[in-house]
Design a protein around this motif. Structure first.
Motif, mmCIF file in Angstrom:
data_model
loop_
_atom_site.group_PDB
_atom_site.id
_atom_site.type_symbol
_atom_site.label_atom_id
_atom_site.label_comp_id
_atom_site.label_asym_id
_atom_site.label_seq_id
_atom_site.Cartn_x
_atom_site.Cartn_y
_atom_site.Cartn_z
ATOM 1 N N THR A 178 -36.046 -3.226 -26.851
ATOM 2 C CA THR A 178 -35.589 -3.282 -28.243
ATOM 3 C C THR A 178 -35.664 -1.936 -28.957
ATOM 4 O OG1 THR A 178 -37.782 -3.997 -29.020
ATOM 5 C CG2 THR A 178 -36.190 -5.720 -28.435
ATOM 6 N N ILE A 179 -36.472 -0.996 -28.442
ATOM 7 C CA ILE A 179 -36.541 0.324 -29.079
ATOM 8 C C ILE A 179 -35.213 1.062 -28.908
ATOM 9 C CG2 ILE A 179 -37.596 2.613 -28.920
ATOM 10 C CD1 ILE A 179 -40.261 1.249 -28.370
ATOM 11 N N GLY A 180 -34.702 1.055 -27.706
ATOM 12 C CA GLY A 180 -33.411 1.697 -27.462
ATOM 13 C C GLY A 180 -32.279 1.004 -28.201
ATOM 14 N N ALA A 181 -32.328 -0.326 -28.221
ATOM 15 C CA ALA A 181 -31.288 -1.081 -28.931
ATOM 16 C C ALA A 181 -31.302 -0.759 -30.418
ATOM 17 C CB ALA A 181 -31.486 -2.572 -28.706
ATOM 18 N N SER A 182 -32.499 -0.663 -30.989
ATOM 19 C CA SER A 182 -32.626 -0.345 -32.410
ATOM 20 C C SER A 182 -32.059 1.041 -32.712
ATOM 21 C CB SER A 182 -34.101 -0.408 -32.828
ATOM 22 O OG SER A 182 -34.263 -0.045 -34.178
ATOM 23 N N PHE A 183 -32.312 1.988 -31.832
ATOM 24 C CA PHE A 183 -31.801 3.348 -32.019
ATOM 25 C C PHE A 183 -30.283 3.353 -32.108
ATOM 26 C CE2 PHE A 183 -30.082 7.289 -30.255
ATOM 27 C CZ PHE A 183 -30.740 8.249 -31.017
ATOM 28 N N VAL A 184 -29.627 2.632 -31.201
ATOM 29 C CA VAL A 184 -28.159 2.608 -31.187
ATOM 30 C C VAL A 184 -27.616 1.854 -32.393
ATOM 31 C CG1 VAL A 184 -26.122 1.857 -29.909
ATOM 32 C CG2 VAL A 184 -28.061 2.856 -28.694
ATOM 33 N N ALA A 185 -28.270 0.761 -32.772
ATOM 34 C CA ALA A 185 -27.797 -0.020 -33.926
ATOM 35 C C ALA A 185 -27.769 0.825 -35.201
ATOM 36 C CB ALA A 185 -28.684 -1.242 -34.128
ATOM 37 N N LYS A 186 -28.686 1.796 -35.278
ATOM 38 C CA LYS A 186 -28.771 2.648 -36.479
ATOM 39 C C LYS A 186 -27.912 3.904 -36.373
ATOM 40 C CE LYS A 186 -33.535 1.154 -37.371
ATOM 41 N NZ LYS A 186 -34.951 1.584 -37.403
ATOM 42 N N ALA A 187 -27.325 4.146 -35.218
ATOM 43 C CA ALA A 187 -26.519 5.356 -35.024
ATOM 44 C C ALA A 187 -25.193 5.265 -35.771
ATOM 45 C CB ALA A 187 -26.254 5.570 -33.532
ATOM 46 N N ALA A 188 -24.594 6.410 -36.007
ATOM 47 C CA ALA A 188 -23.288 6.443 -36.680
ATOM 48 C C ALA A 188 -22.251 5.708 -35.828
ATOM 49 C CB ALA A 188 -22.856 7.881 -36.905
ATOM 50 N N PRO A 189 -21.430 4.867 -36.455
ATOM 51 C CA PRO A 189 -20.420 4.087 -35.702
ATOM 52 C C PRO A 189 -19.171 4.899 -35.409
ATOM 53 C CG PRO A 189 -20.314 3.517 -38.015
ATOM 54 C CD PRO A 189 -21.449 4.504 -37.886
ATOM 55 N N ASN A 190 -19.328 5.949 -34.634
ATOM 56 C CA ASN A 190 -18.200 6.852 -34.380
ATOM 57 C C ASN A 190 -17.831 6.964 -32.904
ATOM 58 O OD1 ASN A 190 -20.379 8.307 -33.418
ATOM 59 N ND2 ASN A 190 -20.374 9.781 -35.132
ATOM 60 N N GLY A 191 -18.479 6.159 -32.061
ATOM 61 C CA GLY A 191 -18.135 6.184 -30.650
ATOM 62 C C GLY A 191 -18.888 7.206 -29.827
ATOM 63 N N TYR A 192 -19.842 7.914 -30.449
ATOM 64 C CA TYR A 192 -20.572 8.945 -29.717
ATOM 65 C C TYR A 192 -21.972 8.507 -29.300
ATOM 66 C CZ TYR A 192 -16.709 11.883 -31.118
ATOM 67 O OH TYR A 192 -15.441 12.391 -31.287
ATOM 68 N N THR A 193 -22.342 7.267 -29.616
ATOM 69 C CA THR A 193 -23.619 6.709 -29.167
ATOM 70 C C THR A 193 -23.369 5.305 -28.651
ATOM 71 O OG1 THR A 193 -24.785 7.957 -30.894
ATOM 72 C CG2 THR A 193 -26.023 6.226 -29.766
ATOM 73 N N LEU A 194 -23.708 5.067 -27.389
ATOM 74 C CA LEU A 194 -23.476 3.768 -26.751
ATOM 75 C C LEU A 194 -24.787 3.206 -26.228
ATOM 76 C CD1 LEU A 194 -20.336 4.755 -24.624
ATOM 77 C CD2 LEU A 194 -20.377 3.790 -26.940
ATOM 78 N N LEU A 195 -24.813 1.907 -26.028
ATOM 79 C CA LEU A 195 -25.981 1.222 -25.478
ATOM 80 C C LEU A 195 -25.602 0.566 -24.161
ATOM 81 C CD1 LEU A 195 -28.928 0.207 -25.855
ATOM 82 C CD2 LEU A 195 -27.957 -1.813 -27.002
ATOM 83 N N GLY A 196 -26.218 1.039 -23.066
ATOM 84 C CA GLY A 196 -26.030 0.407 -21.765
ATOM 85 C C GLY A 196 -27.244 -0.446 -21.477
ATOM 86 N N THR A 197 -27.149 -1.733 -21.717
ATOM 87 C CA THR A 197 -28.328 -2.582 -21.759
ATOM 88 C C THR A 197 -28.150 -3.849 -20.932
ATOM 89 O OG1 THR A 197 -29.926 -3.598 -23.289
ATOM 90 C CG2 THR A 197 -27.586 -3.790 -23.848
ATOM 91 N N SER A 198 -29.052 -4.821 -21.150
ATOM 92 C CA SER A 198 -28.992 -6.069 -20.397
ATOM 93 C C SER A 198 -29.257 -7.249 -21.318
ATOM 94 C CB SER A 198 -30.006 -6.056 -19.248
ATOM 95 O OG SER A 198 -31.317 -6.145 -19.754
#
Length: 334
Positions: free
Chosen positions: A84-104
């Motif tokens: 959830t730490i990584g997921a939280s980081f991406v959720a707060k990132a700018a929605p511009n396509g330069y931060t993605l979450l490769g998760t499960s």
């Protein structure tokens, strides 16, 4: 007295020109999105430590995705708190396509129901991009255990309430959830023994320290084929090619017991639709690369692909499913 002409034809500006200008403003957003990524670096966040299947396959895909987009895609591991730490980081990132979450499945459909209030919404906080693949599991017991069938294991769990144990890779993992679901569907009662990862859980199952576990197919298969583990069922909808004589759990009488761990890619909510679609198309193309297919086979992952909507539907269905299991079992994060 100065007169101002506000008619549509004033200063040569016709009504048609006005409409054209307005139309251009309306499409400016998508037009910019079509130019993405403009050579900028893309960060692919993996919410787990290096070396796991999500990380290994993610790095392989990220490298090829960068080449396909004409840019660099770097993998950034941000492990902790069941992903959830990584997921939280991406959720707060700018929605511009330069931060993605490769998760499960864990951080996106299970952990949120175990951990109380999280700093992100696993559904509303993301734009689904694509399902990478699914991982079937095998219900295994150590070779020294007496159980030959699922029925025998369940009968023992009912007769010896709270004496037989099952291992998992940790609290809140899909491995634990399958054991909980087995109890709820059958009335058998087992002790859950969480480990710090799938490998130590498998080792103690092999050693007979615990009676059984739901293990990822790729990790369990070599031990099953060598005779050190006994496979009594698989969690997939169909029998595995490598184990054609081992029944599915549905075939053993447990209806709707189909569980497959999935890996997927998400972007922050409000990422432009054009960017999401471009990512979906490029990753889908990467998933057909023979080298990626070979790696996925080695990791025991069935590559899927599909549309963003199909991933959204999968996530919502699994979130509802595991929320019920967690609530009915009064399962708490420990």
């Amino acid at each position: 007295m100065i007169q101002h002409d506000f008619s549509p034809k004033a200063d040569g500006l016709t009504r048609r020109h006005l409409l054209t200008a307005i139309g251009a403003l309306c499409v400016a957003g998508p037009a910019v999105a079509q130019d993405w990524p403009l050579g900028r670096v893309i960060t692919w966040v993996v919410p787990y430590p290096p070396g796991g299947s999500t990380d290994v396959l993610g790095r392989n895909i990220a490298q090829r995705l960068g080449a396909s987009l004409g840019t660099t895609v770097i993998v950034d591991n941000k492990p902790g708190a069941t992903g959830t730490i990584g997921a939280s980081f991406v959720a707060k990132a700018a929605p511009n396509g330069y931060t993605l979450l490769g998760t499960s499945i864990g951080p996106q459909a299970i952990a949120p129901h175990l951990m109380g209030k999280l700093p992100y919404d696993p559904i509303a906080g993301f734009e689904p991009v694509i399902t990478i693949g699914t991982i079937p599991h095998i219900l295994v017991v150590g070779a020294s255990q007496p159980f030959k069938t699922v029925a025998e294991l369940i009968d023992a769990g009912k007769a010896q309430t709270g004496k037989l144990a099952f291992a998992s890779g940790g609290n809140g993992t899909i491995l634990q959830m399958q054991g909980e679901l087995l109890q709820q569907q059958t009335g058998a009662r087992f002790i859950h023994v969480p480990y710090k990862g799938d490998t130590p859980a498998l080792q103690d199952t092999l050693a007979g320290q615990v009676q059984f576990m739901f293990a990822p197919a790729a990790a369990a298969l070599p031990h099953v084929l060598s005779g050190r583990l006994r496979a009594i069922a698989v969690t997939s909808a169909h029998r595995l090619k490598a184990l054609p004589t081992v029944p599915t759990l549905s075939e053993t009488g447990l209806k709707d017991f189909v569980v497959e761990q999935w890996q997927a890619v998400f972007a922050p909510a409000k990422t432009p639709a054009a960017v999401v679609q471009r990512l979906n198309a490029e990753i889908a193309r990467v998933l057909k690369d023979p080298a990626v297919v070979a790696l996925a086979d080695k990791l025991g992952i069935t590559l899927v692909g599909g549309t963003p909507q199909q991933l959204a539907d999968l996530q919502k269905a699994d979130s509802a499913k595991w929320a019920k299991v967690i609530k009915d079992g009064n399962i708490k994060a420990e």
